[in-house]
Design an enzyme around this catalytic site. Structure first.
Site, short mmCIF file in Angstrom:
data_model
loop_
_atom_site.label_atom_id
_atom_site.label_comp_id
_atom_site.label_asym_id
_atom_site.label_seq_id
_atom_site.Cartn_x
_atom_site.Cartn_y
_atom_site.Cartn_z
N GLY A 7 33.67 -38.40 13.92
CA GLY A 7 33.43 -38.61 15.36
C GLY A 7 32.68 -37.40 15.88
O GLY A 7 33.24 -36.30 15.93
N ARG A 88 47.01 -43.36 27.33
CA ARG A 88 46.55 -43.19 25.95
C ARG A 88 46.97 -44.39 25.10
O ARG A 88 46.27 -44.80 24.18
CB ARG A 88 47.16 -41.91 25.36
CG ARG A 88 46.66 -40.63 26.04
CD ARG A 88 47.44 -39.43 25.53
NE ARG A 88 46.96 -38.16 26.09
CZ ARG A 88 47.47 -37.60 27.18
NH1 ARG A 88 48.42 -38.18 27.85
NH2 ARG A 88 47.00 -36.44 27.61
N ASP A 148 48.62 -29.47 24.83
CA ASP A 148 49.53 -29.57 25.97
C ASP A 148 50.16 -28.21 26.28
O ASP A 148 50.38 -27.87 27.45
CB ASP A 148 50.63 -30.61 25.69
CG ASP A 148 50.03 -31.99 25.39
OD1 ASP A 148 48.94 -32.27 25.91
OD2 ASP A 148 50.65 -32.76 24.63
N ARG A 151 47.72 -26.13 28.16
CA ARG A 151 47.68 -26.58 29.56
C ARG A 151 48.92 -26.08 30.31
O ARG A 151 48.85 -25.73 31.49
CB ARG A 151 47.58 -28.11 29.61
CG ARG A 151 46.21 -28.59 29.19
CD ARG A 151 46.09 -30.10 29.19
NE ARG A 151 44.70 -30.49 28.97
CZ ARG A 151 44.31 -31.65 28.47
NH1 ARG A 151 45.21 -32.56 28.14
NH2 ARG A 151 43.03 -31.92 28.31
N HIS A 175 52.84 -37.02 22.83
CA HIS A 175 51.61 -36.64 23.55
C HIS A 175 51.23 -37.80 24.48
O HIS A 175 50.29 -38.54 24.25
CB HIS A 175 50.50 -36.37 22.52
CG HIS A 175 49.19 -36.02 23.14
ND1 HIS A 175 49.02 -34.92 23.95
CD2 HIS A 175 47.98 -36.62 23.07
CE1 HIS A 175 47.76 -34.88 24.35
NE2 HIS A 175 47.10 -35.90 23.83
P1 NAI Z 1 33.74 -39.93 22.39
O1 NAI Z 1 33.50 -41.35 22.77
O2 NAI Z 1 32.94 -38.87 23.05
O3 NAI Z 1 33.53 -39.76 20.81
C1 NAI Z 1 34.07 -40.64 19.87
C2 NAI Z 1 33.06 -40.79 18.75
O4 NAI Z 1 33.66 -41.57 17.71
C3 NAI Z 1 31.77 -41.52 19.17
O5 NAI Z 1 30.65 -40.69 18.91
C4 NAI Z 1 31.77 -42.77 18.30
O6 NAI Z 1 30.47 -43.18 17.90
C5 NAI Z 1 32.61 -42.31 17.11
N1 NAI Z 1 33.15 -43.42 16.33
C6 NAI Z 1 33.66 -44.60 16.75
N2 NAI Z 1 34.04 -45.35 15.69
C7 NAI Z 1 33.78 -44.61 14.58
C8 NAI Z 1 33.96 -44.82 13.19
N3 NAI Z 1 34.49 -45.95 12.72
N4 NAI Z 1 33.57 -43.85 12.35
C9 NAI Z 1 33.04 -42.71 12.80
N5 NAI Z 1 32.84 -42.44 14.11
C10 NAI Z 1 33.21 -43.38 14.98
O7 NAI Z 1 35.30 -39.68 22.58
P2 NAI Z 1 36.05 -38.25 22.69
O8 NAI Z 1 36.11 -37.83 24.10
O9 NAI Z 1 35.45 -37.33 21.68
O10 NAI Z 1 37.54 -38.65 22.25
C11 NAI Z 1 37.80 -39.06 20.93
C12 NAI Z 1 39.27 -39.46 20.77
O11 NAI Z 1 40.10 -38.31 20.90
C13 NAI Z 1 39.76 -40.47 21.83
O12 NAI Z 1 40.62 -41.40 21.22
C14 NAI Z 1 40.55 -39.59 22.79
O13 NAI Z 1 41.53 -40.31 23.50
C15 NAI Z 1 41.15 -38.59 21.83
N6 NAI Z 1 41.58 -37.33 22.42
C16 NAI Z 1 42.76 -36.82 21.95
C17 NAI Z 1 43.24 -35.62 22.40
C18 NAI Z 1 44.52 -35.08 21.85
O14 NAI Z 1 45.05 -34.11 22.38
N7 NAI Z 1 45.07 -35.65 20.78
C19 NAI Z 1 42.51 -34.86 23.44
C20 NAI Z 1 41.27 -35.47 23.84
C21 NAI Z 1 40.83 -36.66 23.34
#
Ligand code: NAI
Length: 308
Positions: A7, A88, A148, A151, A175
């Protein structure tokens, strides 16, 4: 140390950038499903190398997992982020399919990899990785508590009007907005309990602001945050790469610890070269124990969706 980041979106690119800037990894492979996207992000980041003074080699690939072969650590950020007003947990349908297919590919080329799961709902996605692979349990780390807790420290410092480096605190349990458990009782300001400085009401407010930390940013940004998530992931990767034995709350498989079994949820762990090297059992009081059990039960409910 070879690190794969799946990603190349907001969080993936941010964590790749922090890993590179800290210059502890020889190689970072960014991989995305969107044609040319990871290649573009990698090229842009590499063009900061001479400016930021790092030697980490960042490459980008579209969906070709052979290029990830031999990774020591893989970070899974692929999937959709939430939009304002979403929880989430609502992301599960789309993200479970993505995470399952991604981790199967990763393990095929890096059978001994340490996986850091970021995609939401993260506790359930970490559990899914356990179910979908034969990786040892210490090689599966869900990232949520590290963010978290950062934050929480931000909100504590704000309430105390102190520098952030002077405060310490930890958030455990799920989370999720309702499941997080900021341990206000154990938070400290230079070793002094924060309860000496802040009223119960003010501390309660700090805890509430922490729990909705992600939702607050999602409302402001229109999508979920990336700098602090990226920094939190890079801190975990660094703890592994440099065998730091650092303590972070992470979502790990519990097998009796904290009175729970067969569920991934945030607890304090020591992170080093072997991934999760120890689960630390903090003595919780009765109210905290009840909250932890309730939070874990909610994760189990979300996990049920994996079976359907
Ligand atoms: P984003 O939409 O900016 O990036 C996600 C990327 O994944 C995109 O570039 C997309 O093309 C790619 N993608 C989708 N399917 C794919 C696949 N099968 N193989 C490879 N790449 C693929 O989203 P963002 O903001 O980067 O968030 C990503 C995830 O992380 C979300 O699920 C979000 O909720 C989660 N997240 C978790 C956090 C945590 O503390 N655990 C904190 C912030 C975000």
């Amino acid at each position: 140390m070879k690190v794969t980041v799946v990603g190349a979106g907001a969080v993936g690119a941010s964590c790749a950038e922090y890993i590179a800037i800290k210059d502890f990894a020889s190689e970072v492979v960014l991989i995305d499903i969107k044609e040319g996207f990871a290649e573009g992000k990698a090229m842009d980041l590499m063009q900061t190398a001479s400016l930021n003074g790092f030697d980490t080699r960042i490459t980008g690939v579209t969906n070709d997992y052979s290029k990830t072969a031999g990774s020591d650590v893989a970070v899974i950020t692929s999937g959709i982020p939430r939009k304002p007003g979403m929880t989430r947990e609502e992301l599960i349908g789309t993200n479970a399919n993505i995470v399952k297919s991604v981790v199967e590919q990763l393990v095929k080329y890096s059978p001994n990899v340490i996986v850091i799961v970021v995609s939401n709902p993260m506790d359930t996605m970490a559990y899914l990785v356990h179910k979908a692979t034969k990786l040892p349990k210490n090689h599966i780390i869900g990232m949520g508590g590290a963010l978290d807790s950062a934050r929480f420290k931000y909100r504590l410092a704000e309430a105390l009007n102190s520098p952030i480096s002077d405060v310490d605190g930890m958030v455990i349990a799920a989370h999720s907005d309702s499941g997080m458990l900021p341990l206000t009782r154990l938070a400290s300001y230079r070793g002094v309990p924060v309860t000496e400085f802040l009223s119960a009401d003010r501390l309660n407010q700090v805890a509430e602001d922490t729990k909705v930390g992600g939702a607050t940013l999602t409302k402001l940004l229109g999508t979920s945050a990336w700098y602090a998530p990226g920094a939190a992931v890079s801190a975990l990767v660094q703890a592994i790469a440099c065998d730091q034995k650092k303590l972070f709350p992470c979502s790990v498989l519990l097998e009796g610890e904290y009175g729970q079994k067969d569920v991934c949820v945030g607890v304090p762990v020591i992170i080093g070269r072997d991934g999760v090297e120890k689960i630390v059992e903090v003595k919780l009081n009765d109210a905290e124990k009840a909250k932890f059990a309730e939070s874990t039960e909610a994760v189990r409910e979300v996990n049920k969706a994996l079976a359907s």
